[in-house]
Design a protein around this motif. Sequence first.
Motif, PDB file in Angstrom:
ATOM      1  N   HIS A 437      45.347  50.912  49.274  1.00 51.05           N
ATOM      2  CA  HIS A 437      46.118  49.663  49.359  1.00 51.05           C
ATOM      3  C   HIS A 437      45.381  48.527  48.673  1.00 51.05           C
ATOM      4  CE1 HIS A 437      47.338  45.799  51.157  1.00 51.05           C
ATOM      5  NE2 HIS A 437      48.545  46.320  51.002  1.00 51.05           N
ATOM      6  N   ALA A 438      44.077  48.399  48.927  1.00 48.33           N
ATOM      7  CA  ALA A 438      43.293  47.337  48.293  1.00 48.33           C
ATOM      8  C   ALA A 438      43.310  47.494  46.773  1.00 48.33           C
ATOM      9  CB  ALA A 438      41.861  47.371  48.824  1.00 48.33           C
ATOM     10  N   ARG A 439      43.329  48.738  46.316  1.00 45.12           N
ATOM     11  CA  ARG A 439      43.353  48.989  44.878  1.00 45.12           C
ATOM     12  C   ARG A 439      44.665  48.511  44.264  1.00 45.12           C
ATOM     13  NH1 ARG A 439      41.764  54.829  42.002  1.00 45.12           N
ATOM     14  NH2 ARG A 439      40.795  53.892  40.142  1.00 45.12           N
ATOM     15  N   THR A 440      45.785  48.689  44.969  1.00 51.02           N
ATOM     16  CA  THR A 440      47.066  48.189  44.448  1.00 51.02           C
ATOM     17  C   THR A 440      47.033  46.669  44.322  1.00 51.02           C
ATOM     18  OG1 THR A 440      48.159  47.965  46.622  1.00 51.02           O
ATOM     19  CG2 THR A 440      48.321  50.109  45.522  1.00 51.02           C
ATOM     20  N   HIS A 441      46.396  46.015  45.273  1.00 58.73           N
ATOM     21  CA  HIS A 441      46.302  44.549  45.231  1.00 58.73           C
ATOM     22  C   HIS A 441      45.422  44.112  44.060  1.00 58.73           C
ATOM     23  CE1 HIS A 441      46.274  40.437  46.744  1.00 58.73           C
ATOM     24  NE2 HIS A 441      44.956  40.429  46.612  1.00 58.73           N
ATOM     25  N   ASN A 442      44.285  44.779  43.882  1.00 59.97           N
ATOM     26  CA  ASN A 442      43.375  44.436  42.793  1.00 59.97           C
ATOM     27  C   ASN A 442      44.035  44.699  41.441  1.00 59.97           C
ATOM     28  OD1 ASN A 442      40.669  43.652  41.835  1.00 59.97           O
ATOM     29  ND2 ASN A 442      40.555  45.779  41.125  1.00 59.97           N
ATOM     30  N   ALA A 443      44.786  45.796  41.356  1.00 63.42           N
ATOM     31  CA  ALA A 443      45.476  46.115  40.103  1.00 63.42           C
ATOM     32  C   ALA A 443      46.501  45.044  39.758  1.00 63.42           C
ATOM     33  CB  ALA A 443      46.148  47.477  40.218  1.00 63.42           C
ATOM     34  N   ALA A 444      47.191  44.518  40.770  1.00 67.05           N
ATOM     35  CA  ALA A 444      48.178  43.463  40.535  1.00 67.05           C
ATOM     36  C   ALA A 444      47.497  42.176  40.048  1.00 67.05           C
ATOM     37  CB  ALA A 444      48.962  43.198  41.811  1.00 67.05           C
ATOM     38  N   LEU A 445      46.318  41.878  40.592  1.00 65.38           N
ATOM     39  CA  LEU A 445      45.579  40.697  40.144  1.00 65.38           C
ATOM     40  C   LEU A 445      45.138  40.842  38.692  1.00 65.38           C
ATOM     41  CD1 LEU A 445      43.313  39.939  43.262  1.00 65.38           C
ATOM     42  CD2 LEU A 445      45.399  38.750  42.561  1.00 65.38           C
ATOM     43  N   LYS A 446      44.649  42.037  38.342  1.00 63.95           N
ATOM     44  CA  LYS A 446      44.237  42.277  36.960  1.00 63.95           C
ATOM     45  C   LYS A 446      45.431  42.202  36.011  1.00 63.95           C
ATOM     46  CE  LYS A 446      40.170  45.195  37.840  1.00 63.95           C
ATOM     47  NZ  LYS A 446      39.579  46.545  37.644  1.00 63.95           N
ATOM     48  N   ALA A 447      46.566  42.712  36.474  1.00 61.85           N
ATOM     49  CA  ALA A 447      47.768  42.659  35.645  1.00 61.85           C
ATOM     50  C   ALA A 447      48.175  41.217  35.376  1.00 61.85           C
ATOM     51  CB  ALA A 447      48.901  43.416  36.326  1.00 61.85           C
ATOM     52  N   ALA A 448      48.142  40.396  36.419  1.00 66.66           N
ATOM     53  CA  ALA A 448      48.506  38.991  36.256  1.00 66.66           C
ATOM     54  C   ALA A 448      47.569  38.301  35.274  1.00 66.66           C
ATOM     55  CB  ALA A 448      48.476  38.289  37.608  1.00 66.66           C
ATOM     56  N   ALA A 449      46.271  38.627  35.369  1.00 69.16           N
ATOM     57  CA  ALA A 449      45.296  38.023  34.458  1.00 69.16           C
ATOM     58  C   ALA A 449      45.521  38.454  33.018  1.00 69.16           C
ATOM     59  CB  ALA A 449      43.879  38.404  34.905  1.00 69.16           C
ATOM     60  N   SER A 450      46.153  39.605  32.816  1.00 70.87           N
ATOM     61  CA  SER A 450      46.424  40.121  31.468  1.00 70.87           C
ATOM     62  C   SER A 450      47.808  39.746  30.973  1.00 70.87           C
ATOM     63  CB  SER A 450      46.273  41.651  31.454  1.00 70.87           C
ATOM     64  OG  SER A 450      44.971  42.031  31.822  1.00 70.87           O
ATOM     65  N   GLY A 451      48.529  38.973  31.777  1.00 69.59           N
ATOM     66  CA  GLY A 451      49.853  38.542  31.364  1.00 69.59           C
ATOM     67  C   GLY A 451      50.969  39.516  31.678  1.00 69.59           C
ATOM     68  N   VAL A 452      50.684  40.524  32.520  1.00 69.84           N
ATOM     69  CA  VAL A 452      51.706  41.493  32.898  1.00 69.84           C
ATOM     70  C   VAL A 452      52.443  40.955  34.121  1.00 69.84           C
ATOM     71  CG1 VAL A 452      52.200  43.869  33.609  1.00 69.84           C
ATOM     72  CG2 VAL A 452      50.307  43.399  32.019  1.00 69.84           C
ATOM     73  N   THR A 453      53.738  40.813  34.017  1.00 67.89           N
ATOM     74  CA  THR A 453      54.546  40.298  35.121  1.00 67.89           C
ATOM     75  C   THR A 453      55.661  41.300  35.437  1.00 67.89           C
ATOM     76  OG1 THR A 453      56.053  39.141  33.635  1.00 67.89           O
ATOM     77  CG2 THR A 453      54.094  37.928  34.398  1.00 67.89           C
ATOM     78  N   ARG A 454      56.441  40.981  36.489  1.00 66.60           N
ATOM     79  CA  ARG A 454      57.543  41.861  36.867  1.00 66.60           C
ATOM     80  C   ARG A 454      58.882  41.285  36.412  1.00 66.60           C
ATOM     81  NH1 ARG A 454      55.557  42.339  42.569  1.00 66.60           N
ATOM     82  NH2 ARG A 454      57.470  41.180  43.064  1.00 66.60           N
ATOM     83  N   ASP A 455      58.889  40.602  35.272  1.00 66.50           N
ATOM     84  CA  ASP A 455      60.137  40.009  34.798  1.00 66.50           C
ATOM     85  C   ASP A 455      60.980  41.000  34.010  1.00 66.50           C
ATOM     86  OD1 ASP A 455      58.483  40.169  32.625  1.00 66.50           O
ATOM     87  OD2 ASP A 455      58.844  38.112  31.914  1.00 66.50           O
ATOM     88  N   GLU A 456      60.533  42.246  33.953  1.00 68.12           N
ATOM     89  CA  GLU A 456      61.280  43.271  33.237  1.00 68.12           C
ATOM     90  C   GLU A 456      61.020  44.613  33.908  1.00 68.12           C
ATOM     91  OE1 GLU A 456      61.939  44.525  28.532  1.00 68.12           O
ATOM     92  OE2 GLU A 456      60.070  43.572  29.185  1.00 68.12           O
ATOM     93  N   PHE A 457      62.041  45.454  33.979  1.00 58.84           N
ATOM     94  CA  PHE A 457      61.873  46.758  34.631  1.00 58.84           C
ATOM     95  C   PHE A 457      62.771  47.785  33.965  1.00 58.84           C
ATOM     96  CE2 PHE A 457      63.028  49.721  38.228  1.00 58.84           C
ATOM     97  CZ  PHE A 457      61.796  50.351  38.283  1.00 58.84           C
ATOM     98  N   SER A 458      62.161  48.858  33.504  1.00 57.46           N
ATOM     99  CA  SER A 458      62.907  49.952  32.878  1.00 57.46           C
ATOM    100  C   SER A 458      62.455  51.257  33.525  1.00 57.46           C
ATOM    101  CB  SER A 458      62.655  49.988  31.368  1.00 57.46           C
ATOM    102  OG  SER A 458      63.387  51.045  30.770  1.00 57.46           O
ATOM    103  N   PRO A 459      63.139  51.693  34.592  1.00 58.67           N
ATOM    104  CA  PRO A 459      62.682  52.866  35.339  1.00 58.67           C
ATOM    105  C   PRO A 459      62.615  54.137  34.514  1.00 58.67           C
ATOM    106  CG  PRO A 459      64.923  52.271  35.970  1.00 58.67           C
ATOM    107  CD  PRO A 459      64.396  51.148  35.133  1.00 58.67           C
ATOM    108  N   GLY A 460      63.393  54.213  33.422  1.00 62.52           N
ATOM    109  CA  GLY A 460      63.361  55.411  32.590  1.00 62.52           C
ATOM    110  C   GLY A 460      62.039  55.606  31.882  1.00 62.52           C
ATOM    111  N   LEU A 461      61.215  54.539  31.794  1.00 63.70           N
ATOM    112  CA  LEU A 461      59.905  54.652  31.145  1.00 63.70           C
ATOM    113  C   LEU A 461      58.843  55.246  32.070  1.00 63.70           C
ATOM    114  CD1 LEU A 461      59.782  51.236  29.232  1.00 63.70           C
ATOM    115  CD2 LEU A 461      60.357  53.500  28.316  1.00 63.70           C
ATOM    116  N   LEU A 462      59.146  55.371  33.353  1.00 63.47           N
ATOM    117  CA  LEU A 462      58.177  55.929  34.304  1.00 63.47           C
ATOM    118  C   LEU A 462      58.314  57.442  34.293  1.00 63.47           C
ATOM    119  CD1 LEU A 462      58.740  53.383  37.232  1.00 63.47           C
ATOM    120  CD2 LEU A 462      56.960  53.339  35.459  1.00 63.47           C
ATOM    121  N   ALA A 463      57.924  58.021  33.157  1.00 66.69           N
ATOM    122  CA  ALA A 463      58.201  59.436  32.900  1.00 66.69           C
ATOM    123  C   ALA A 463      56.965  60.323  32.932  1.00 66.69           C
ATOM    124  CB  ALA A 463      58.885  59.578  31.543  1.00 66.69           C
TER     125      ALA A 463
END
Length: 554
Positions: A437-463
């Motif tokens: 769980h802590a790793r998911t939180h840390n990963a989200a923080l790193k994503a935000a710092a890299s400019g990755v947001t949840r403003d787009e979602f394409s479930p077909g890419l999770l392949a």
Amino acid sequence: MTQSLSAALLAAFAALAEERRPGSWAEMAAVDLAFERSRTRDHGDWASNAALKLAKSFGAQPRELAIEIARRLTETPGIANVEVAGPGFINVRLDTAANGAIAKTIVETGKAFGSNFTQRGRPINLEFVSANPTGPLHIGHARWAALGDSIGRLLLASGATLVREFYINDAGAQVERFGRSVLAAAKGDPTPEDGYPGSYITDLAMRVIAAHPDLLGLLVEAQLTTARDRAYDLQLSDLRSSLAKIDVHFDMWFSERELHPKPENGGPSLVDRAVARLSEKGHVFDEEGAVWVRTTDFGDDKNRVIRRFNGDYTYFAADAAYYFSKGDRGFAHKIYLLGADHHGYAPRLKALAGAAGDDPEKDIEVLVGQLVSIDGARLSKRSGNIIELDDLRDWLGTDALRYWLERYPMSSPLLLDAEILRKRTNDNPVFYVQYAHARTHNAALKAAASGVTRDEFSPGLLAHETESVLLVALHEFLWIVSLAAELREPHRVAHYLEELAGLYHRWYDQCRITPIGGEAVMTVHRSRLWLNDATGQVLRNGLYLLGVSAPERM
């Protein structure tokens, strides 16, 4: 998804049944149509053995039936393909986009994901712990407290109307012995022969004297009454505090004293009324000057005395009055969680339900847990002969203690491995899940710092293969919660969380959420952030059902 698949399976079976034997589809039970997550990717995402179970009623060979059902299932939206394996197993592989859509659903649903209505419409009284208020809670109470609280959380998450109840055994001779023990300690006298030993009695005596400095100047009878009643209040407050420290709370604290005659009230007590009600139902008889209940009519090994020849009520009378009280308060279903030393109570309580006019197989559950022990623990210095709950918590911590107590079926004896529980490594199962769980939180923080947001979602890419497996496991959480609630088995949630944590770690090691180097942020990164956050939410929700925290940093 499991519900959608089961609904599609039901529709396929119902259509076929109408063709072969009109009306026969109504005989099919939901359990016969359930899907389970495939344990290997070679068998797809979900598997069902429904054709094997129902072939006989269809007058067909299992594999023949499975092939016909598979043909109909392929027309279901979201299913990529259906295969028949072996003698008639139906294996389903989901469309990538349909499988991935759950990530967005979980994030948007938040804390409520996992909630269901499988227990809706069932007013349930759940009684657990119910320790005598004459001493501190110990290691045995700890198991029933953790299990009872988690069962309550699961039932509430599944839509039940629930009251969690603590029955205070405060009307018997033990309370008088307790009072005499405290008064003796206050006077500096030896513990009475039938009294309670341990320095906790001395501690209580000092607290009583602090509240009543004139205690020893009172008349003898007043000394005993004051010492008993004040110590009782203090000890009960200590029980509440010990339970609150491990995040266990009750909606109702029911005093046994409420069942017995009260001089100031006059009229029949709840015990008197219980005996009268059992008599009206024709299950009471007199013999040898005593009053009995014919519980053998309902599976008990012997009939029970409810009132002795001298007119005193037995403990069984209080049990009867308490059972009726629960029903009178609107609880059609009663669950009793008892310790191993009460295994003999199960048949008599079920027989009591039958004598009261209820269905012993439907209206009452008596769950008997087994003993718990621990390596390396010292007996309490205050109690002298037990391992106190407060000492256990201080030593192991609430999270480790609760998780381990709930990780195993209550029907099996349990050994707490203190060495493992104190480790901050993956050998410790609660650390392993919390770290995920802590790793998911840390990963989200790193994503935000890299400019990755949840403003787009394409479930077909999770392949990616690890994504497909992780997503199917996330789909399963709702089913796990409802199943654990129905079976009263919190350990199923713990085992699920450990597997989910492992699947998350494998996915995280192979699928990047943040771009590498100068790579631009792409839709796949944003979609993976949804999957990361969805996993964190399910881990958080599952840990809550076990009464365990979900730390953001480890």
